[in-house]
Design an enzyme around this catalytic site. Structure first.
Site, mmCIF file in Angstrom:
data_model
loop_
_atom_site.group_PDB
_atom_site.id
_atom_site.type_symbol
_atom_site.label_atom_id
_atom_site.label_comp_id
_atom_site.label_asym_id
_atom_site.label_seq_id
_atom_site.Cartn_x
_atom_site.Cartn_y
_atom_site.Cartn_z
ATOM 1 N N LYS A 27 -44.248 -41.022 -7.533
ATOM 2 C CA LYS A 27 -43.606 -42.286 -7.141
ATOM 3 C C LYS A 27 -44.611 -43.432 -7.124
ATOM 4 O O LYS A 27 -44.267 -44.564 -7.463
ATOM 5 C CB LYS A 27 -42.938 -42.125 -5.778
ATOM 6 N N LYS B 149 -26.873 -32.302 -7.329
ATOM 7 C CA LYS B 149 -25.812 -33.046 -6.641
ATOM 8 C C LYS B 149 -25.925 -34.542 -6.868
ATOM 9 O O LYS B 149 -24.980 -35.283 -6.592
ATOM 10 C CB LYS B 149 -25.838 -32.747 -5.138
ATOM 11 N N LYS C 184 -31.284 -28.857 -14.805
ATOM 12 C CA LYS C 184 -30.858 -28.174 -13.586
ATOM 13 C C LYS C 184 -29.600 -28.837 -13.027
ATOM 14 O O LYS C 184 -29.427 -30.048 -13.129
ATOM 15 C CB LYS C 184 -31.965 -28.240 -12.523
#
Length: 329
Positions: free
Chosen positions: A112, A197, A194
């Site tokens: 990040k 959600k 993968k």
């Protein structure tokens, strides 16, 4: 006497069947083998901006889901991190003992920072809090995914340094329990990624709270191929291979047996039966989840868990404070 095991899960959203297959399902089995402690780590969640009402709801939802899948308060200690102040207290002590370079090397912070994203000090320091989560409950084993191996190694190194400086055996050095092969569930729409959600394509994942008709629709619309026969071939038929692995994980059947059952039926019958299988597992979980969300039982379970967790955590914290000279009487 059973060894201690600890796992902390962030309330970052409703889990998917990938989370269930890869971790949650195993937690139920582990509680019979170990002295298990499971924590909803809501203090980790605030390393990124959170809407307070959403965080409160997600914390409650995740706790309810974990109990609904079969975590038993009589077998496991289940609590919310913020209900045990020793976690934040130990996190500060550990932060003061860890080197800045150790924390800066952690992958999430590096990634990040490299992307010039806005990062807070919590993102840098939360691996110290994670170390505290583990050692406070004297965990010998920690179930972790591949993405958390680096953090576990940081915790192991910290324990070595702490015990070397203040006394051998003061803290328990944790070991990882890693996912077995075949537990990596891929997207229903892109088998090279993968299942997540956070995927913008909601057809790509099955949520643990999806209604049965939604689950059936998602599975039936899952990507396949033009071959038309059910084979387990991860290279040439990755989408079908992924569906077979989901079926095997949820049914307990060997993949070879599933292939044999559906080899001559085409994809339609296979996907219909897989959808029915997923619904048969998720529906009872959702029923129990709804009961917990609508009663005071969940609150009582979490408060009882916090009492037990506080007892263990405070003992370890007291030992750390004595070693550091924080306890002055």
């Amino acid at each position: 006497m059973k060894e201690n095991i600890f796992s902390g899960v962030q309330p970052s959203g409703i889990p998917t069947i990938a989370n269930y297959i890869g971790a949650m399902k195993a937690f139920v089995d582990l509680q019979d083998q170990y002295n298990a402690t499971y924590c909803i780590v809501n203090q980790h969640a605030i390393t990124v901006p959170q809407d307070p009402d959403t965080l409160r709801l997600r914390t409650k939802q995740l706790a309810a889901l974990y109990i609904a899948i079969g975590l038993d308060p009589k077998k496991s200690t289940i609590f919310v991190q913020s209900d045990v102040p020793a976690h934040a207290q130990a996190g500060w002590l550990i932060t003061c003992l860890m080197g800045l370079g150790e924390l800066e090397r952690m992958t999430q912070f590096k990634d990040k920072s490299a992307k010039k994203q806005a990062v807070n000090a919590g993102l840098l320091c939360y691996p110290a809090l994670m170390t505290g989560d583990i050692i406070l409950h004297r965990a010998k084993y920690v179930p972790v995914g591949d993405d958390q191996k680096q953090h576990l190694e940081l915790a192991r190194n910290f324990v070595d340094k702490f015990n070397s400086r203040f006394g051998d055996g003061l803290l328990i050095k944790p070991e990882g329990i890693f996912p077995t092969s075949g537990k990596r569930v891929m997207s229903l729409q892109n088998p090279s990624q993968k299942m997540s959600k956070s995927d913008s394509n909601h057809k790509a994942f099955v949520s643990m709270l999806d209604e049965p008709k939604v689950i059936i629709k998602k599975v039936k619309s899952a990507m396949t191929d033009s071959i038309g026969q059910v084979h387990y071939d991860k290279e040439n038929q990755p989408a079908i291979a992924n569906l077979l692995e989901i079926y095997a994980s949820l049914s307990g059947k060997a993949i070879d047996r599933i292939v044999e059952d559906y080899h001559d039926t085409g994809y339609g019958a296979f996907k219909t039966d897989l959808a029915d299988l997923i619904v048969s597992i998720i529906e009872p979980i959702q029923t129990r989840y709804n009961q917990l969300m609508e009663s005071d039982d969940l609150y009582d379970i979490l408060q009882d868990g916090a009492v037990k967790a506080n007892q263990v955590a405070n003992q370890t914290l007291a030992s750390m404070e004595k070693s550091l000279g924080i306890a002055y009487h």
